[in-house]
Design a protein around this motif. Structure first.
Motif, PDB file in Angstrom:
ATOM      1  N   GLU A 228       1.066  -1.190   0.058  1.00 15.33           N
ATOM      2  CA  GLU A 228       0.010  -0.185   0.006  1.00 15.33           C
ATOM      3  C   GLU A 228       0.778   1.379  -0.073  1.00 15.33           C
ATOM      4  O   GLU A 228       0.529   2.366  -0.640  1.00 15.33           O
ATOM      5  CB  GLU A 228      -0.996  -0.055   1.248  1.00 15.33           C
ATOM      6  CG  GLU A 228      -2.052  -0.729   1.006  1.00 15.33           C
ATOM      7  CD  GLU A 228      -3.057  -0.562  -0.220  1.00 15.33           C
ATOM      8  OE1 GLU A 228      -3.254   0.905  -0.320  1.00 15.33           O
ATOM      9  OE2 GLU A 228      -3.319  -1.236  -0.934  1.00 15.33           O
ATOM     10  N   PHE A 229       2.051   1.373   0.552  1.00 21.52           N
ATOM     11  CA  PHE A 229       2.724   2.560   0.885  1.00 21.52           C
ATOM     12  C   PHE A 229       3.420   2.471  -0.765  1.00 21.52           C
ATOM     13  O   PHE A 229       3.488   3.752  -1.036  1.00 21.52           O
ATOM     14  CB  PHE A 229       4.050   2.077   1.685  1.00 21.52           C
ATOM     15  CG  PHE A 229       5.201   3.250   1.870  1.00 21.52           C
ATOM     16  CD1 PHE A 229       4.904   4.290   2.769  1.00 21.52           C
ATOM     17  CD2 PHE A 229       6.172   3.478   0.969  1.00 21.52           C
ATOM     18  CE1 PHE A 229       5.708   5.369   2.845  1.00 21.52           C
ATOM     19  CE2 PHE A 229       6.887   4.700   1.203  1.00 21.52           C
ATOM     20  CZ  PHE A 229       6.691   5.391   2.207  1.00 21.52           C
ATOM     21  N   SER A 230       3.719   1.572  -1.445  1.00 19.58           N
ATOM     22  CA  SER A 230       4.309   1.985  -2.794  1.00 19.58           C
ATOM     23  C   SER A 230       3.237   2.580  -3.962  1.00 19.58           C
ATOM     24  O   SER A 230       3.474   3.324  -4.553  1.00 19.58           O
ATOM     25  CB  SER A 230       4.711   0.673  -3.326  1.00 19.58           C
ATOM     26  OG  SER A 230       3.655  -0.280  -3.536  1.00 19.58           O
ATOM     27  N   LYS A 231       1.962   2.518  -3.438  1.00 14.47           N
ATOM     28  CA  LYS A 231       0.996   3.068  -4.282  1.00 14.47           C
ATOM     29  C   LYS A 231       0.568   4.598  -4.107  1.00 14.47           C
ATOM     30  O   LYS A 231       0.004   5.256  -4.927  1.00 14.47           O
ATOM     31  CB  LYS A 231      -0.446   2.656  -4.029  1.00 14.47           C
ATOM     32  CG  LYS A 231      -0.470   0.886  -4.469  1.00 14.47           C
ATOM     33  CD  LYS A 231      -1.756   0.248  -4.319  1.00 14.47           C
ATOM     34  CE  LYS A 231      -1.874  -1.165  -4.681  1.00 14.47           C
ATOM     35  NZ  LYS A 231      -3.152  -1.682  -4.092  1.00 14.47           N
ATOM     36  N   PHE A 232       1.435   5.311  -2.902  1.00 12.40           N
ATOM     37  CA  PHE A 232       1.162   6.369  -2.480  1.00 12.40           C
ATOM     38  C   PHE A 232      -0.096   7.031  -2.435  1.00 12.40           C
ATOM     39  O   PHE A 232      -0.478   8.273  -2.339  1.00 12.40           O
ATOM     40  CB  PHE A 232       1.972   7.388  -3.406  1.00 12.40           C
ATOM     41  CG  PHE A 232       3.701   7.101  -3.519  1.00 12.40           C
ATOM     42  CD1 PHE A 232       4.370   7.431  -2.305  1.00 12.40           C
ATOM     43  CD2 PHE A 232       4.003   6.334  -4.442  1.00 12.40           C
ATOM     44  CE1 PHE A 232       5.688   7.284  -2.581  1.00 12.40           C
ATOM     45  CE2 PHE A 232       5.400   6.140  -4.432  1.00 12.40           C
ATOM     46  CZ  PHE A 232       6.181   6.540  -3.348  1.00 12.40           C
ATOM     47  N   GLY A 233      -1.212   6.070  -2.447  1.00  7.93           N
ATOM     48  CA  GLY A 233      -2.621   6.662  -2.117  1.00  7.93           C
ATOM     49  C   GLY A 233      -2.668   7.049  -0.978  1.00  7.93           C
ATOM     50  O   GLY A 233      -3.755   7.849  -0.480  1.00  7.93           O
ATOM     51  N   TRP A 234      -2.303   6.606   0.135  1.00  6.46           N
ATOM     52  CA  TRP A 234      -2.002   7.017   1.608  1.00  6.46           C
ATOM     53  C   TRP A 234      -1.936   8.573   1.719  1.00  6.46           C
ATOM     54  O   TRP A 234      -2.420   9.126   2.686  1.00  6.46           O
ATOM     55  CB  TRP A 234      -1.286   6.239   2.424  1.00  6.46           C
ATOM     56  CG  TRP A 234       0.317   6.418   2.158  1.00  6.46           C
ATOM     57  CD1 TRP A 234       0.947   5.541   0.996  1.00  6.46           C
ATOM     58  CD2 TRP A 234       1.258   7.145   2.548  1.00  6.46           C
ATOM     59  NE1 TRP A 234       2.132   5.987   0.811  1.00  6.46           N
ATOM     60  CE2 TRP A 234       2.305   6.924   1.750  1.00  6.46           C
ATOM     61  CE3 TRP A 234       1.119   8.268   3.215  1.00  6.46           C
ATOM     62  CZ2 TRP A 234       3.609   7.868   1.868  1.00  6.46           C
ATOM     63  CZ3 TRP A 234       2.375   9.264   3.371  1.00  6.46           C
ATOM     64  CH2 TRP A 234       3.373   8.996   2.692  1.00  6.46           C
ATOM     65  N   ILE A 235      -0.973   9.029   0.936  1.00  4.59           N
ATOM     66  CA  ILE A 235      -0.959  10.575   1.043  1.00  4.59           C
ATOM     67  C   ILE A 235      -2.320  11.194   1.117  1.00  4.59           C
ATOM     68  O   ILE A 235      -2.214  12.404   1.599  1.00  4.59           O
ATOM     69  CB  ILE A 235      -0.005  11.022  -0.187  1.00  4.59           C
ATOM     70  CG1 ILE A 235       1.417  10.250  -0.103  1.00  4.59           C
ATOM     71  CG2 ILE A 235       0.198  12.519  -0.171  1.00  4.59           C
ATOM     72  CD1 ILE A 235       2.125  10.848  -1.279  1.00  4.59           C
ATOM     73  N   THR A 236      -3.172  10.951   0.507  1.00 15.71           N
ATOM     74  CA  THR A 236      -4.465  11.538   0.123  1.00 15.71           C
ATOM     75  C   THR A 236      -5.133  11.310   1.972  1.00 15.71           C
ATOM     76  O   THR A 236      -6.060  12.439   2.219  1.00 15.71           O
ATOM     77  CB  THR A 236      -5.709  10.679  -0.599  1.00 15.71           C
ATOM     78  OG1 THR A 236      -5.721   9.575  -0.383  1.00 15.71           O
ATOM     79  CG2 THR A 236      -5.305  10.838  -2.121  1.00 15.71           C
ATOM     80  N   ALA A 237      -4.673  10.729   2.820  1.00 12.37           N
ATOM     81  CA  ALA A 237      -5.347  10.451   3.991  1.00 12.37           C
ATOM     82  C   ALA A 237      -4.929  11.856   5.033  1.00 12.37           C
ATOM     83  O   ALA A 237      -5.429  12.063   5.999  1.00 12.37           O
ATOM     84  CB  ALA A 237      -4.616   9.358   4.932  1.00 12.37           C
ATOM     85  N   LEU A 238      -3.868  12.504   4.316  1.00 17.91           N
ATOM     86  CA  LEU A 238      -3.264  13.733   5.074  1.00 17.91           C
ATOM     87  C   LEU A 238      -4.303  14.820   4.876  1.00 17.91           C
ATOM     88  O   LEU A 238      -4.423  15.589   6.078  1.00 17.91           O
ATOM     89  CB  LEU A 238      -2.048  14.290   4.342  1.00 17.91           C
ATOM     90  CG  LEU A 238      -0.674  13.322   4.648  1.00 17.91           C
ATOM     91  CD1 LEU A 238       0.333  13.882   4.069  1.00 17.91           C
ATOM     92  CD2 LEU A 238      -0.259  13.241   6.186  1.00 17.91           C
ATOM     93  N   VAL A 239      -5.176  14.960   4.194  1.00 19.24           N
ATOM     94  CA  VAL A 239      -6.223  16.020   3.871  1.00 19.24           C
ATOM     95  C   VAL A 239      -7.144  15.982   4.896  1.00 19.24           C
ATOM     96  O   VAL A 239      -7.440  16.714   5.426  1.00 19.24           O
ATOM     97  CB  VAL A 239      -6.799  15.893   2.204  1.00 19.24           C
ATOM     98  CG1 VAL A 239      -7.736  17.127   2.261  1.00 19.24           C
ATOM     99  CG2 VAL A 239      -5.525  15.952   1.098  1.00 19.24           C
TER     100      VAL A 239
END
Length: 479
Positions: A228-239
């Protein structure tokens, strides 16, 4: 607001320097030098300042953003905690950067005052327009909507989006009238909500960590951290997380009144986000162990109610939900209490047109026209919010998230001002901290754009247009 979520900065009169738009002179940033003498009395010690920041930040956001965080991290607990930590780090560097400005100014105008002193009066006007016409009413609209969601949940009613919006408007109208007619009642509600809003967080965190049974194998079947980390979708959780952490900039207003501000403000602005982070992490772990990531995602905003039911049973879960509703209404009350005076303060400084907005009623001790304008702005943004949620324009996000993301883009201008001051005085610490703060803002912006590129860029364009309208108005005023 934590939305912190969150209380909004109450604009006060800025100093003569801010009103004229004169840039603040280059100030030494060397260790041991405190430039500029504050006229405000030194009232707040370190512990009081920390308590004030934590009390402002911890609010309604975490209750209805936990499911968003797990959604964007695919139910991965480790990624969720990492996102929480990263968001806290972004705030720490941002608050440290602003502390270099806070201890070098006598202005009480909050961030608008900083723009006026350290950048220009024109940029202060642009930011003031965005803050009044977009940020404050958008945040208020979403908090009112959240209060309505939990109210219908308590009543056991499957309400439509339209019904939720209408109840949110009713809450807003009631609190608007309450704060116009009685300053004392509004203040009492604020104090009450501040005391009780930590209760559900602590109870669920304690149960989940110490008393909940181990998670089943089915509940633990989530994508691996590395995948999941490699997909970088988690960055959207920062919003959505920035919504939960929002409100920390309000602490900058009391810098002139903090004892030994150069030392204590920096300590408070590091320690406070860490306390908030610890509270949020314990809650996120507790609710995860109680329900499991997939169930939290499936339940959405209902997750805290279901967790309370599982822990306390039907009767006491309703009590927990009442506490949550009071907490959210307290945040809404704080937003309204401060925001109805915002047009009044901005008009008084000629940042927005309409001198009549600045006329204060002797009986009410505020400007009725100022309160009325804010009410109309909330009404307009409620309609926009309804359309955004009905047609899922922001991929599950709402207007408050984009407003907060654009706000962090505006912070970069002030971070650059600190970098320039640090460079002029060869203060490497100031330069490094400001660069890290800028990187944090860029990361939040990236997460916002990744969530829904087309509509987010469109909304950013609207925010930018309002900012530019403010710049144009300032230019016309100075001709």
């Amino acid at each position: 607001m934590g939305s912190g979520s969150s209380m909004v900065v109450l604009m006060k009169k800025t100093s003569k320097l801010a009103q004229t738009g004169q840039k603040y002179p280059d100030m030494p940033l060397q260790k041991g030098d405190v430039s500029g003498q504050h006229t405000a009395s030194k009232t707040y010690g370190l512990m009081t300042t920390i308590a004030m920041i934590v009390g402002i930040v911890v609010g309604s956001g975490i209750y209805f953003r936990a499911d968003d965080v797990y959604l964007y991290t695919s139910g991965n607990l480790a990624l969720g905690i990492m996102a929480l930590t990263l968001a806290a780090i972004c705030i720490i560097f941002g608050s440290l950067t602003f502390s270099y400005l806070a201890i070098r100014t006598e202005t009480e105008g909050g961030l608008v005052g900083y723009f006026a002193q350290f950048v220009s009066k024109k940029s202060a006007t642009g930011y003031g327009w965005f803050f009044l016409y977009v940020y404050c009413p958008a945040i208020t609209t979403v908090v009112a909507w959240a209060a309505a969601i939990y109210t219908f949940m308590l009543l056991g009613i499957e309400a439509s989006l339209g019904q939720q919006i209408l109840l949110g408007l009713a809450y807003t109208a009631f609190l608007l009238l309450l704060n116009i007619l009685s300053r004392q009642l509004g203040g009492y509600l604020q104090n009450l909500s501040t005391v009780i809003k930590m209760i559900p967080l602590i109870l669920i965190a304690f149960y989940g960590i110490f008393l909940a049974p181990p998670l089943s194998g089915e509940a633990l079947q989530v994508p691996s951290f590395a995948q999941e980390f490699s997909k970088f979708g988690w960055i959207t959780a920062l919003v959505p997380l920035m919504y939960s952490y929002d409100g920390w900039t309000l602490a900058l207003n009391i810098a002139p009144e903090v004892v030994d501000a150069k030392r204590n403000m920096k300590k408070a602005l590091i320690i406070s986000p860490l306390i908030v982070l610890a509270t949020y992490v314990l809650y996120m772990v507790g609710i995860y162990k109680t329900l499991g990531g997939p169930q939290i995602i499936a339940l959405g905003d209902d997750s805290i109610y279901v967790a309370a039911k599982q822990i306390f049973g039907d009767r006491w879960s309703n009590v927990v939900l009442v506490v949550v509703i009071i907490s959210v209404l307290g945040v809404l009350n704080g937003l309204i209490l401060s925001s109805i005076r915002l047009p009044q303060a901005l008009a008084d400084q000629s940042i927005i047109p309409g001198k009549s907005l600045a006329r204060i009623s002797p009986k009410l001790q505020l400007s009725p026209r100022s309160a009325g304008l804010f009410g109309l702005l909330v009404l307009a943004w409620t309609l926009i919010h309804y359309l955004v949620m009905k047609f899922n324009l922001f991929n599950g996000g709402d207007v408050s998230e984009i407003s907060i993301a654009f706000n962090y883009a505006m912070y970069i201008i002030l971070y650059l001002a600190v970098f320039r001051l640090g460079k002029a005085e060869q203060n490497k610490q100031a330069m490094i901290v400001s660069v890290l703060a800028m990187l944090g803002s860029c990361l939040i912006l990236a997460g916002s754009i990744l969530s829904s590129p087309l509509y987010v860029l469109l909304f950013f364009s609207i925010c930018l247009s309002v900012y530019l309208m403010g710049l144009r108005y300032s230019k016309q005023q100075n001709q």
